[in-house]
Design a protein around this motif. Structure first.
Motif, PDB file in Angstrom:
ATOM      1  N   CYS A 144     -24.979  43.619  83.574  1.00  0.00           N
ATOM      2  CA  CYS A 144     -24.572  44.898  82.979  1.00  0.00           C
ATOM      3  C   CYS A 144     -23.805  44.651  81.684  1.00  0.00           C
ATOM      4  CB  CYS A 144     -23.704  45.692  83.953  1.00  0.00           C
ATOM      5  SG  CYS A 144     -24.548  46.211  85.462  1.00  0.00           S
ATOM      6  N   CYS A 145     -22.905  43.682  81.700  1.00  0.00           N
ATOM      7  CA  CYS A 145     -22.137  43.352  80.503  1.00  0.00           C
ATOM      8  C   CYS A 145     -23.052  42.836  79.391  1.00  0.00           C
ATOM      9  CB  CYS A 145     -21.059  42.324  80.823  1.00  0.00           C
ATOM     10  SG  CYS A 145     -19.701  42.955  81.846  1.00  0.00           S
ATOM     11  N   LYS A 171     -14.114  49.640  73.799  1.00  0.00           N
ATOM     12  CA  LYS A 171     -14.247  50.767  74.719  1.00  0.00           C
ATOM     13  C   LYS A 171     -15.689  51.233  74.911  1.00  0.00           C
ATOM     14  CE  LYS A 171     -12.202  55.215  75.916  1.00  0.00           C
ATOM     15  NZ  LYS A 171     -13.464  55.780  76.418  1.00  0.00           N
ATOM     16  N   ALA A 172     -16.433  51.355  73.838  1.00  0.00           N
ATOM     17  CA  ALA A 172     -17.812  51.849  73.969  1.00  0.00           C
ATOM     18  C   ALA A 172     -18.645  50.922  74.851  1.00  0.00           C
ATOM     19  CB  ALA A 172     -18.456  51.983  72.591  1.00  0.00           C
ATOM     20  N   ALA A 173     -18.455  49.622  74.677  1.00  0.00           N
ATOM     21  CA  ALA A 173     -19.206  48.650  75.472  1.00  0.00           C
ATOM     22  C   ALA A 173     -18.739  48.642  76.920  1.00  0.00           C
ATOM     23  CB  ALA A 173     -19.058  47.256  74.861  1.00  0.00           C
ATOM     24  N   VAL A 174     -17.415  48.763  77.125  1.00  0.00           N
ATOM     25  CA  VAL A 174     -16.883  48.811  78.499  1.00  0.00           C
ATOM     26  C   VAL A 174     -17.396  50.052  79.218  1.00  0.00           C
ATOM     27  CG1 VAL A 174     -14.772  49.057  79.873  1.00  0.00           C
ATOM     28  CG2 VAL A 174     -14.836  47.441  77.953  1.00  0.00           C
ATOM     29  N   ASP A 175     -17.385  51.180  78.538  1.00  0.00           N
ATOM     30  CA  ASP A 175     -17.873  52.422  79.158  1.00  0.00           C
ATOM     31  C   ASP A 175     -19.347  52.304  79.516  1.00  0.00           C
ATOM     32  OD1 ASP A 175     -15.364  53.485  78.872  1.00  0.00           O
ATOM     33  OD2 ASP A 175     -15.866  54.755  77.141  1.00  0.00           O
ATOM     34  N   ARG A 176     -20.135  51.701  78.632  1.00  0.00           N
ATOM     35  CA  ARG A 176     -21.569  51.557  78.914  1.00  0.00           C
ATOM     36  C   ARG A 176     -21.793  50.587  80.075  1.00  0.00           C
ATOM     37  NH1 ARG A 176     -26.118  53.476  80.185  1.00  0.00           N
ATOM     38  NH2 ARG A 176     -27.971  52.264  79.557  1.00  0.00           N
ATOM     39  N   ALA A 177     -21.048  49.482  80.095  1.00  0.00           N
ATOM     40  CA  ALA A 177     -21.175  48.534  81.204  1.00  0.00           C
ATOM     41  C   ALA A 177     -20.794  49.190  82.520  1.00  0.00           C
ATOM     42  CB  ALA A 177     -20.314  47.300  80.946  1.00  0.00           C
ATOM     43  N   SER A 178     -19.812  50.077  82.493  1.00  0.00           N
ATOM     44  CA  SER A 178     -19.401  50.792  83.708  1.00  0.00           C
ATOM     45  C   SER A 178     -20.523  51.707  84.204  1.00  0.00           C
ATOM     46  CB  SER A 178     -18.144  51.621  83.426  1.00  0.00           C
ATOM     47  OG  SER A 178     -17.068  50.789  83.045  1.00  0.00           O
ATOM     48  N   GLU A 179     -21.169  52.397  83.267  1.00  0.00           N
ATOM     49  CA  GLU A 179     -22.308  53.252  83.646  1.00  0.00           C
ATOM     50  C   GLU A 179     -23.418  52.421  84.282  1.00  0.00           C
ATOM     51  OE1 GLU A 179     -23.502  55.081  80.041  1.00  0.00           O
ATOM     52  OE2 GLU A 179     -21.721  56.374  79.877  1.00  0.00           O
ATOM     53  N   LEU A 180     -23.712  51.291  83.666  1.00  0.00           N
ATOM     54  CA  LEU A 180     -24.766  50.416  84.194  1.00  0.00           C
ATOM     55  C   LEU A 180     -24.377  49.852  85.557  1.00  0.00           C
ATOM     56  CD1 LEU A 180     -25.624  48.526  80.884  1.00  0.00           C
ATOM     57  CD2 LEU A 180     -27.105  50.157  82.081  1.00  0.00           C
ATOM     58  N   ALA A 181     -23.089  49.559  85.725  1.00  0.00           N
ATOM     59  CA  ALA A 181     -22.620  49.023  87.008  1.00  0.00           C
ATOM     60  C   ALA A 181     -22.812  50.045  88.122  1.00  0.00           C
ATOM     61  CB  ALA A 181     -21.152  48.624  86.899  1.00  0.00           C
ATOM     62  N   LYS A 187     -19.566  50.692  93.780  1.00  0.00           N
ATOM     63  CA  LYS A 187     -19.023  51.830  94.524  1.00  0.00           C
ATOM     64  C   LYS A 187     -18.177  52.713  93.622  1.00  0.00           C
ATOM     65  CE  LYS A 187     -16.462  52.953  98.737  1.00  0.00           C
ATOM     66  NZ  LYS A 187     -15.733  52.387  99.924  1.00  0.00           N
ATOM     67  N   ARG A 188     -17.329  52.072  92.814  1.00  0.00           N
ATOM     68  CA  ARG A 188     -16.475  52.825  91.900  1.00  0.00           C
ATOM     69  C   ARG A 188     -16.189  51.997  90.654  1.00  0.00           C
ATOM     70  NH1 ARG A 188     -11.174  55.268  94.587  1.00  0.00           N
ATOM     71  NH2 ARG A 188     -11.301  56.618  92.741  1.00  0.00           N
ATOM     72  N   CYS A 189     -15.896  52.682  89.567  1.00  0.00           N
ATOM     73  CA  CYS A 189     -15.429  52.036  88.345  1.00  0.00           C
ATOM     74  C   CYS A 189     -14.159  52.765  87.923  1.00  0.00           C
ATOM     75  CB  CYS A 189     -16.486  52.100  87.247  1.00  0.00           C
ATOM     76  SG  CYS A 189     -17.965  51.125  87.597  1.00  0.00           S
ATOM     77  N   LEU A 190     -13.048  52.044  87.931  1.00  0.00           N
ATOM     78  CA  LEU A 190     -11.753  52.661  87.716  1.00  0.00           C
ATOM     79  C   LEU A 190     -11.126  52.163  86.422  1.00  0.00           C
ATOM     80  CD1 LEU A 190     -10.375  52.161  91.348  1.00  0.00           C
ATOM     81  CD2 LEU A 190     -11.423  54.229  90.407  1.00  0.00           C
ATOM     82  N   PRO A 191     -11.052  52.995  85.378  1.00  0.00           N
ATOM     83  CA  PRO A 191     -10.380  52.579  84.141  1.00  0.00           C
ATOM     84  C   PRO A 191      -8.914  52.247  84.420  1.00  0.00           C
ATOM     85  CG  PRO A 191     -11.697  54.557  83.781  1.00  0.00           C
ATOM     86  CD  PRO A 191     -11.648  54.340  85.268  1.00  0.00           C
ATOM     87  N   LEU A 192      -8.429  51.181  83.789  1.00  0.00           N
ATOM     88  CA  LEU A 192      -7.058  50.726  83.993  1.00  0.00           C
ATOM     89  C   LEU A 192      -6.189  51.143  82.812  1.00  0.00           C
ATOM     90  CD1 LEU A 192      -7.817  47.104  85.266  1.00  0.00           C
ATOM     91  CD2 LEU A 192      -7.513  49.188  86.633  1.00  0.00           C
ATOM     92  N   LYS A 193      -4.930  51.409  83.096  1.00  0.00           N
ATOM     93  CA  LYS A 193      -3.979  51.758  82.037  1.00  0.00           C
ATOM     94  C   LYS A 193      -3.410  50.468  81.458  1.00  0.00           C
ATOM     95  CE  LYS A 193      -2.641  56.246  83.968  1.00  0.00           C
ATOM     96  NZ  LYS A 193      -1.512  57.072  84.476  1.00  0.00           N
TER      97      LYS A 193
END
Length: 314
Positions: A144-145, A171-181, A187-193
């Motif tokens: 995915c990455c 961010k754009a790449a992380v968000d896309r990798a999360s969608e693909l994941a 099960k879940r993709c949780l953005p971290l602070k």
């Protein structure tokens, strides 16, 4: 019993941490005050009260966490308890090196204060993010990455335990990798602070700054083996500690591999030193009941852990 100390990383900090230990233990107080003297901010006020609301900013978090850990380590030393191995999560690796005698407490705190500022500078101006990905294996998440990297830097930055990986980068790449994941079965993709893309190649400027700083630092021989984040095991003869620390800030943290290696080495008890119990959770998810976990965040925790350790060795 074969014992390891595992030191918590960034994310578990909170205002009030260490206040009761400071009040209860002269040795904790001594180490903490010596560390405070090396810093350009009020360590005690930041840890115990955080009146400026800065403890979650990485340049403050890191020295606060390492000063706390050094104080607890000193309490165990005074009680005659020394581990066979040490490791830490990200900045916790500096606490592990302090435990092993490579750095004294003041030097460790000075270095992580520098490291925190260097990481903050490397993050300036970046639209970045980090996301925890649950219940997807390494290979599928890496795929995915790889696909999402067309949009920018995105890497697996933390291998915490089976079923919990963390990705970070632009961010754009992380968000896309999360969608693909998610499409691949996560099960879940949780953005971290978080305030930066830690343990990714975007931290290369911080690595360069550390490499220059380490030229002025004396690293003493290890008194006990440390398992390093970027290896997931002990260092090889050709590895240098400064080189591994430079690599660590800009590459993946292999905590799951570290835990498995500790089990291979016969470790049956770990003490997690620091706020929270995140590492203990990773240990249980990785090796189940093969390793017993004790935790020290408060003075009461310390007394309970000490009693449990002495009971085993009695």
């Amino acid at each position: 019993m074969k014992l390891a100390f595992l030191y918590a990383g960034q994310g578990s900090q909170h205002a009030g941490m260490g206040a009761d230990l400071y009040a209860a233990s002269p040795v904790f107080r001594k180490v903490f005050d010596e560390a405070a003297a090396a810093l350009d901010f009020d360590l005690k006020a930041t840890c115990f009260e955080d009146p400026q609301g800065v403890i979650d900013q990485t340049q403050y978090t890191q020295p606060c966490m390492v000063a706390f850990a050094a104080g607890v380590t000193a309490m165990f030393r005074e009680a005659g308890v020394r581990p066979e191995y040490a490791a830490g999560l990200s900045l916790g690796e500096y606490s592990a090196l302090e435990c092993a005698g490579v750095l004294d407490a003041r030097a460790a705190v000075e270095l992580v204060a520098f490291r925190g500022k260097a990481m903050a500078r490397a993050s300036e101006g970046l639209a970045c993010g980090m996301t925890a990905v649950l219940m997807l294996d390494r290979d599928r998440l890496q795929a995915c990455c790889d696909e999402a990297s067309a949009l920018g830097v995105v890497q697996i930055c933390n291998y915490n335990c089976p079923g919990q990986l963390v990705i970070g980068g632009e961010k754009a790449a992380v968000d896309r990798a999360s969608e693909l994941a998610k499409e691949a079965g996560a099960k879940r993709c949780l953005p971290l602070k978080v305030s930066g893309p830690f343990h990714t190649s975007l931290m290369h400027p911080a690595g360069e700054a550390l490499a220059e700083r380490f030229q002025t630092v004396t690293f003493a021989p290890m008194e006990l083996p440390v398992l390093f984040n970027c290896l997931g095991r002990e260092k090889a003869p050709e590895d240098t500690i400064p080189g591994l620390l430079v690599r660590q800030v800009q590459s993946s943290v292999y905590l799951e591999d570290t835990i498995r290696r500790l089990a291979e080495l016969g470790v049956d008890t770990v003490v997690e030193i620091g706020p929270g119990r995140a590492i203990s959770g990773f240990v249980k998810k990785t090796v189940g009941s093969a390793i017993r976990c004790l935790n020290v965040e408060t003075a009461e925790d310390f007394e309970k852990a000490l009693a449990a350790l002495k009971e085993v060795t009695a």
